[in-house]
Scaffold this motif. Structure first.
Motif, PDB file in Angstrom:
ATOM      1  N   GLN A   1       0.834  -1.209   0.000  1.00  0.00           N
ATOM      2  CA  GLN A   1       0.000   0.000   0.000  1.00  0.00           C
ATOM      3  C   GLN A   1       0.867   1.257   0.000  1.00  0.00           C
ATOM      4  OE1 GLN A   1      -2.487  -1.050   3.458  1.00  0.00           O
ATOM      5  NE2 GLN A   1      -4.222  -0.473   2.168  1.00  0.00           N
ATOM      6  N   ALA A   2       1.922   1.257   0.807  1.00  0.00           N
ATOM      7  CA  ALA A   2       2.812   2.417   0.868  1.00  0.00           C
ATOM      8  C   ALA A   2       3.469   2.660  -0.484  1.00  0.00           C
ATOM      9  CB  ALA A   2       3.865   2.212   1.952  1.00  0.00           C
ATOM     10  N   ALA A   3       3.929   1.602  -1.125  1.00  0.00           N
ATOM     11  CA  ALA A   3       4.569   1.743  -2.440  1.00  0.00           C
ATOM     12  C   ALA A   3       3.587   2.315  -3.460  1.00  0.00           C
ATOM     13  CB  ALA A   3       5.107   0.395  -2.910  1.00  0.00           C
ATOM     14  N   ARG A   4       2.348   1.832  -3.435  1.00  0.00           N
ATOM     15  CA  ARG A   4       1.340   2.368  -4.357  1.00  0.00           C
ATOM     16  C   ARG A   4       1.120   3.854  -4.110  1.00  0.00           C
ATOM     17  NH1 ARG A   4      -1.045  -2.693  -3.937  1.00  0.00           N
ATOM     18  NH2 ARG A   4      -2.297  -2.131  -2.131  1.00  0.00           N
ATOM     19  N   GLU A   5       1.028   4.234  -2.829  1.00  0.00           N
ATOM     20  CA  GLU A   5       0.797   5.639  -2.507  1.00  0.00           C
ATOM     21  C   GLU A   5       1.983   6.508  -2.919  1.00  0.00           C
ATOM     22  OE1 GLU A   5      -0.126   8.358   1.380  1.00  0.00           O
ATOM     23  OE2 GLU A   5      -1.025   6.370   1.287  1.00  0.00           O
ATOM     24  N   LEU A   6       3.186   5.960  -2.816  1.00  0.00           N
ATOM     25  CA  LEU A   6       4.388   6.702  -3.205  1.00  0.00           C
ATOM     26  C   LEU A   6       4.640   6.664  -4.713  1.00  0.00           C
ATOM     27  CD1 LEU A   6       6.671   5.509  -0.279  1.00  0.00           C
ATOM     28  CD2 LEU A   6       5.916   7.862  -0.679  1.00  0.00           C
ATOM     29  N   HIS A   7       3.845   5.852  -5.421  1.00  0.00           N
ATOM     30  CA  HIS A   7       3.995   5.680  -6.871  1.00  0.00           C
ATOM     31  C   HIS A   7       5.354   5.102  -7.241  1.00  0.00           C
ATOM     32  CE1 HIS A   7       0.218   7.766  -7.738  1.00  0.00           C
ATOM     33  NE2 HIS A   7       0.556   8.558  -6.729  1.00  0.00           N
ATOM     34  N   ILE A   8       5.797   4.133  -6.443  1.00  0.00           N
ATOM     35  CA  ILE A   8       7.030   3.392  -6.727  1.00  0.00           C
ATOM     36  C   ILE A   8       6.729   1.911  -6.573  1.00  0.00           C
ATOM     37  CG2 ILE A   8       8.588   5.258  -6.036  1.00  0.00           C
ATOM     38  CD1 ILE A   8       8.988   3.870  -3.354  1.00  0.00           C
ATOM     39  N   SER A   9       7.600   1.066  -7.102  1.00  0.00           N
ATOM     40  CA  SER A   9       7.386  -0.373  -6.976  1.00  0.00           C
ATOM     41  C   SER A   9       7.747  -0.833  -5.559  1.00  0.00           C
ATOM     42  CB  SER A   9       8.246  -1.127  -7.990  1.00  0.00           C
ATOM     43  OG  SER A   9       9.613  -1.014  -7.638  1.00  0.00           O
ATOM     44  N   ARG A  10       7.240  -2.002  -5.191  1.00  0.00           N
ATOM     45  CA  ARG A  10       7.607  -2.557  -3.883  1.00  0.00           C
ATOM     46  C   ARG A  10       9.102  -2.792  -3.808  1.00  0.00           C
ATOM     47  NH1 ARG A  10       5.097  -7.754  -2.502  1.00  0.00           N
ATOM     48  NH2 ARG A  10       5.274  -8.080  -4.706  1.00  0.00           N
ATOM     49  N   ALA A  11       9.695  -3.240  -4.919  1.00  0.00           N
ATOM     50  CA  ALA A  11      11.143  -3.480  -4.936  1.00  0.00           C
ATOM     51  C   ALA A  11      11.909  -2.190  -4.651  1.00  0.00           C
ATOM     52  CB  ALA A  11      11.567  -4.070  -6.279  1.00  0.00           C
ATOM     53  N   THR A  12      11.461  -1.092  -5.236  1.00  0.00           N
ATOM     54  CA  THR A  12      12.119   0.196  -4.990  1.00  0.00           C
ATOM     55  C   THR A  12      11.961   0.599  -3.532  1.00  0.00           C
ATOM     56  OG1 THR A  12      11.786   0.910  -7.264  1.00  0.00           O
ATOM     57  CG2 THR A  12      12.138   2.646  -5.624  1.00  0.00           C
ATOM     58  N   LEU A  13      10.777   0.397  -2.972  1.00  0.00           N
ATOM     59  CA  LEU A  13      10.568   0.747  -1.568  1.00  0.00           C
ATOM     60  C   LEU A  13      11.436  -0.115  -0.663  1.00  0.00           C
ATOM     61  CD1 LEU A  13       9.246   2.422   0.584  1.00  0.00           C
ATOM     62  CD2 LEU A  13       7.232   0.941   0.453  1.00  0.00           C
ATOM     63  N   TYR A  14      11.521  -1.409  -0.949  1.00  0.00           N
ATOM     64  CA  TYR A  14      12.403  -2.274  -0.158  1.00  0.00           C
ATOM     65  C   TYR A  14      13.861  -1.808  -0.247  1.00  0.00           C
ATOM     66  CZ  TYR A  14       9.027  -5.890   1.159  1.00  0.00           C
ATOM     67  OH  TYR A  14       7.991  -6.573   1.728  1.00  0.00           O
ATOM     68  N   ARG A  15      14.289  -1.412  -1.444  1.00  0.00           N
ATOM     69  CA  ARG A  15      15.665  -0.936  -1.619  1.00  0.00           C
ATOM     70  C   ARG A  15      15.900   0.337  -0.801  1.00  0.00           C
ATOM     71  NH1 ARG A  15      15.629  -0.618  -6.758  1.00  0.00           N
ATOM     72  NH2 ARG A  15      15.368   1.625  -6.953  1.00  0.00           N
ATOM     73  N   LYS A  16      14.926   1.241  -0.818  1.00  0.00           N
ATOM     74  CA  LYS A  16      15.044   2.469  -0.037  1.00  0.00           C
ATOM     75  C   LYS A  16      15.030   2.165   1.462  1.00  0.00           C
ATOM     76  CE  LYS A  16      13.178   5.548  -3.542  1.00  0.00           C
ATOM     77  NZ  LYS A  16      14.351   6.387  -3.699  1.00  0.00           N
ATOM     78  N   LEU A  17      14.214   1.211   1.883  1.00  0.00           N
ATOM     79  CA  LEU A  17      14.171   0.824   3.291  1.00  0.00           C
ATOM     80  C   LEU A  17      15.498   0.209   3.729  1.00  0.00           C
ATOM     81  CD1 LEU A  17      10.565  -0.614   3.592  1.00  0.00           C
ATOM     82  CD2 LEU A  17      11.447   1.470   4.663  1.00  0.00           C
ATOM     83  N   LYS A  18      16.100  -0.557   2.846  1.00  0.00           N
ATOM     84  CA  LYS A  18      17.405  -1.150   3.162  1.00  0.00           C
ATOM     85  C   LYS A  18      18.427  -0.040   3.412  1.00  0.00           C
ATOM     86  CE  LYS A  18      20.858  -4.301   1.267  1.00  0.00           C
ATOM     87  NZ  LYS A  18      21.220  -5.151   0.133  1.00  0.00           N
ATOM     88  N   LYS A  19      18.390   1.012   2.594  1.00  0.00           N
ATOM     89  CA  LYS A  19      19.298   2.145   2.784  1.00  0.00           C
ATOM     90  C   LYS A  19      19.014   2.850   4.107  1.00  0.00           C
ATOM     91  CE  LYS A  19      20.204   3.201  -2.044  1.00  0.00           C
ATOM     92  NZ  LYS A  19      20.092   4.198  -3.109  1.00  0.00           N
ATOM     93  N   VAL A  20      17.735   2.988   4.446  1.00  0.00           N
ATOM     94  CA  VAL A  20      17.357   3.633   5.709  1.00  0.00           C
ATOM     95  C   VAL A  20      17.883   2.823   6.886  1.00  0.00           C
ATOM     96  CG1 VAL A  20      15.398   4.212   7.208  1.00  0.00           C
ATOM     97  CG2 VAL A  20      15.335   4.823   4.780  1.00  0.00           C
ATOM     98  N   ILE A  21      17.728   1.512   6.824  1.00  0.00           N
ATOM     99  CA  ILE A  21      18.203   0.646   7.909  1.00  0.00           C
ATOM    100  C   ILE A  21      19.713   0.755   8.035  1.00  0.00           C
ATOM    101  CG2 ILE A  21      18.481  -1.768   8.614  1.00  0.00           C
ATOM    102  CD1 ILE A  21      15.622  -2.194   7.408  1.00  0.00           C
ATOM    103  N   CYS A  22      20.417   0.750   6.922  1.00  0.00           N
ATOM    104  CA  CYS A  22      21.880   0.901   6.957  1.00  0.00           C
ATOM    105  C   CYS A  22      22.270   2.243   7.561  1.00  0.00           C
ATOM    106  CB  CYS A  22      22.468   0.761   5.555  1.00  0.00           C
ATOM    107  SG  CYS A  22      22.409  -0.911   4.911  1.00  0.00           S
ATOM    108  N   PHE A  23      21.543   3.295   7.221  1.00  0.00           N
ATOM    109  CA  PHE A  23      21.816   4.621   7.775  1.00  0.00           C
ATOM    110  C   PHE A  23      21.626   4.614   9.293  1.00  0.00           C
ATOM    111  CE2 PHE A  23      20.096   8.675   9.270  1.00  0.00           C
ATOM    112  CZ  PHE A  23      21.112   9.533   8.924  1.00  0.00           C
TER     113      PHE A  23
END
Length: 79
Positions: A45-67
């Protein structure tokens, strides 16, 4: 209009725009957190609202976790 577009102000009001890549990354992290909270942590749902794919959101979340982990390591290193 996407949520990211709504966060950015009109070009003639450049004072509200991020001045560095660090500020932009902070805005992106905050927006992702806000949308995930709004959707109860539902990635699809979050990915749809952000207009990005789930894969892109997971990739961004991975960066956030690393940060976050880097911040924790640095803060613990000097305490």
């Amino acid at each position: 209009m996407t949520p990211l577009e709504s966060q950015l102000q009109k070009p003639e009001d450049a004072a509200g725009l991020p001045q560095s890549s660090g500020e932009l990354a902070h805005m992106e992290r905050a927006l992702i957190q806000q949308v995930l909270d709004k959707n109860g942590g539902n990635i699809a749902q979050a990915a749809r609202e952000l207009h990005i794919s789930r894969a892109t959101l997971y990739r961004k979340l991975k960066k956030v976790i690393c940060f976050i982990l880097r911040q924790c390591i640095v803060s613990n290193e000097y305490t």
